[in-house]
Scaffold this motif. Structure first.
Motif, short mmCIF file in Angstrom:
data_model
loop_
_atom_site.label_atom_id
_atom_site.label_comp_id
_atom_site.label_asym_id
_atom_site.label_seq_id
_atom_site.Cartn_x
_atom_site.Cartn_y
_atom_site.Cartn_z
N SER A 49 0.79 -1.33 0.05
CA SER A 49 0.04 -0.12 -0.08
C SER A 49 0.62 1.20 0.02
O SER A 49 2.11 1.24 0.74
CB SER A 49 -0.96 -0.02 1.11
OG SER A 49 -0.09 0.23 2.43
N ASN A 50 0.34 2.36 -0.59
CA ASN A 50 0.99 3.44 -0.77
C ASN A 50 -0.09 4.55 -0.29
O ASN A 50 -1.00 4.70 -1.22
CB ASN A 50 1.67 3.94 -2.12
CG ASN A 50 2.61 4.95 -2.06
OD1 ASN A 50 2.21 6.06 -1.80
ND2 ASN A 50 3.83 4.73 -2.64
N GLN A 51 0.10 5.34 0.82
CA GLN A 51 -0.87 6.49 1.06
C GLN A 51 -0.06 7.75 1.27
O GLN A 51 0.95 7.94 1.97
CB GLN A 51 -1.25 5.82 2.58
CG GLN A 51 -2.43 6.66 3.21
CD GLN A 51 -2.91 6.05 4.58
OE1 GLN A 51 -2.16 5.96 5.53
NE2 GLN A 51 -4.14 5.65 4.39
N HIS A 52 -0.94 8.82 0.90
CA HIS A 52 -0.66 9.91 0.80
C HIS A 52 -1.53 10.90 1.71
O HIS A 52 -2.91 10.62 1.34
CB HIS A 52 -0.33 10.69 -0.39
CG HIS A 52 0.89 10.20 -1.03
ND1 HIS A 52 1.81 10.68 -1.23
CD2 HIS A 52 0.99 9.12 -1.89
CE1 HIS A 52 2.89 9.98 -2.05
NE2 HIS A 52 2.20 9.02 -2.44
N THR A 53 -1.40 11.62 2.60
CA THR A 53 -2.15 12.35 3.24
C THR A 53 -2.42 13.84 2.54
O THR A 53 -1.52 14.34 1.75
CB THR A 53 -1.91 12.82 4.92
OG1 THR A 53 -0.71 13.79 4.55
CG2 THR A 53 -1.33 11.49 5.44
N GLN A 54 -3.45 14.40 2.91
CA GLN A 54 -4.00 15.69 2.30
C GLN A 54 -4.46 16.67 3.19
O GLN A 54 -4.80 16.33 4.36
CB GLN A 54 -5.13 15.53 1.20
CG GLN A 54 -4.74 14.61 0.13
CD GLN A 54 -3.56 14.99 -0.93
OE1 GLN A 54 -3.35 16.11 -1.02
NE2 GLN A 54 -2.86 14.01 -1.49
#
Length: 452
Positions: A49-54
């Motif tokens: 998984s690759n997760q980015h916050t905003q």
């Protein structure tokens, strides 16, 4: 939060999660023997998984000088689950055992890349990913009489109150005793009592806490009884009652009605309702919460369209046991849409390509929106009780999400029954909604190997 990613991925009928009868317990009269009935299998799971916050959402990297915020984390894991299940000994009462040994190798071990502690992988006290870890995931003794069985030990329970969680490299399980019965063709029921949880990213067991409440407080045991009755005219009725000692009492009602034939046109309606009240020493303070959802699904050939409405009545979260997916509400997606007084809706489209010559290939697309999250009226800590839910800062909070999942089940050859999934979603939160703002891609492969 994030409880149904794997379930969504395997859904092909536009269905919300419903209470359904578990697999019937085979009759003891057909026992094949302890050794002759044994099965040993291996599931190899590759999880990335690759997760980015905003927006205002950040993850945390633990540093000697303090915590450093980051906007990205990566999880890359290879897991192996060795599962053994014996047959039952012959006779009026049969005996058997289950054992599952789980092991994991962390392929991504970068201190900054794993981020946020042990939420996705096992980490040490410095926040570094542990290279490998393992545990006994399931280990129980079984006893069967007629079409009823008792299991004692570590189990993977599956019901609207306590259901094991499987959205990471390894699934959770629970320690206690479970009873499962299907003596009648039209009724399956179960009961259980559990006092420990075996977490997805842990090597041992832990006390029972809650998913959204103050986790400083725990309950000594959760017990339940309930089942599913198949009524005439396509109606299934599910009813469960439970007690989480010194935390809450919770009841569940599920109604599912099906008509028609999906080859032409079929309709399904599903109502889910939970009522939760404080219990015993009230470790989470006063609780008075009702939550319900209604989902309507129309299906034709390989197409399904679902619309769902969900609402919470109460000044605290609709809650369930940590490391469980004991939430069968229709809008339990990446977010649970279970905030105090929250309203939400969902629109979902599912496609099964089997009728079009590609068996095993499915896809699902959904959009959900929640609003009116309001905890300003919370009074659960009155009369000196604990503050079980930190919700007073939620006043008009809202959120929404979009998701896409594509899954393929291999139909033949050496990889037969292997499942490959790609999951993409985004979630945006406003006003302190608990799930934050994220974009994420997950790639998950499950390859089963039958040894005997």
């Amino acid at each position: 939060m994030d409880i149904r990613i794997f379930l969504i991925a395997s859904s092909i009928a536009g269905s919300s999660l419903l209470a359904v009868a578990a697999e019937p317990v085979p009759g003891q009269a057909d026992a094949s023997g302890f050794i002759d009935g044994s099965q040993l299998g291996l599931n190899l799971r590759h999880y990335y998984s690759n997760q980015h916050t905003q927006r205002s959402t950040f993850l945390a990297i633990k540093k000697p000088e303090g915590v450093e915020p980051t906007r990205q984390r990566e999880t890359w894991v290879q897991a192996a689950m060795l599962n053994y299940s014996s047959g039952y000994t012959r006779g009026t009462v049969g005996f058997g055992v289950d054992a599952a040994f789980f092991g994991v190798v962390n392929l991504e071990r970068g201190h900054g890349r794993v981020a946020n502690g042990g939420d996705r992988v096992l980490v040490d006290s410095q926040g570094d990913a542990v290279p490998t870890w393992s545990r006994l995931g399931v280990g129980d003794l079984r006893l069967r009489f007629s079409s009823s069985e008792i299991k004692v030990g570590r189990l993977q329970t599956d019901n609207p109150i306590l259901r094991y969680k499987d959205n990471r490299a390894l699934p959770s399980s629970f320690q206690g005793v479970g009873l499962f019965s299907s003596e009648l063709d039209w009724l399956s029921w179960q009961a259980g009592s559990f006092d420990r949880a075996i977490g997805r990213t842990e090597t041992g067991s832990e006390r029972l806490t809650t998913t959204f409440g103050n986790r400083a407080y725990s309950g000594s045991r959760i017990s339940y009884i309930g089942g599913v009755a198949r009524a005439p005219y396509g109606l299934d009725v599910s009813l469960y009652a439970s007690r989480f000692e010194d935390m809450w009492e919770q009841t569940y009602l599920g109604l599912t009605h099906r008509v028609g034939d999906s080859a032409q046109l079929a309709f399904k309606s599903a109502l889910n309702y939970y009522h939760t009240r404080d219990q015993g020493d009230q470790n989470l303070g006063y609780i008075d919460n009702d939550a319900f959802s209604l989902a309507l699904t129309g299906s034709h050939a390989g197409h399904s369209l679902t619309v769902a409405w969900q609402q919470v009545f109460g000044d605290e979260y609709f809650d369930y046991v940590w490391e469980s997916t004991g939430n069968y509400m229709a809008n339990s997606l990446y977010s649970d849409y279970n905030g105090p007084n929250e309203k939400s809706w969902q629109l979902r489209y599912d496609l099964d390509l089997a009728p079009y010559g590609v068996p095993g290939l499915t896809a699902g697309l959904w959009h959900a929106k929640g609003w009116n999250i309001d905890g300003t009226g919370y009074q659960g800590d009155r009369n000196g009780r604990h503050t079980g839910y930190n919700v007073r800062g939620l006043d008009g909070a809202k959120h929404d999400e979009n998701g896409l999942v594509v899954a393929y089940v291999v139909q033949s050859g050496s990889l037969r029954n292997a499942v490959f999934r790609t999951i993409v979603y985004n979630h945006r939160a406003v006003g302190g909604q608990i799930d934050g703002s994220y974009d994420e891609v997950r790639l998950v492969a499950n390859v089963p190997v039958s040894i005997f």
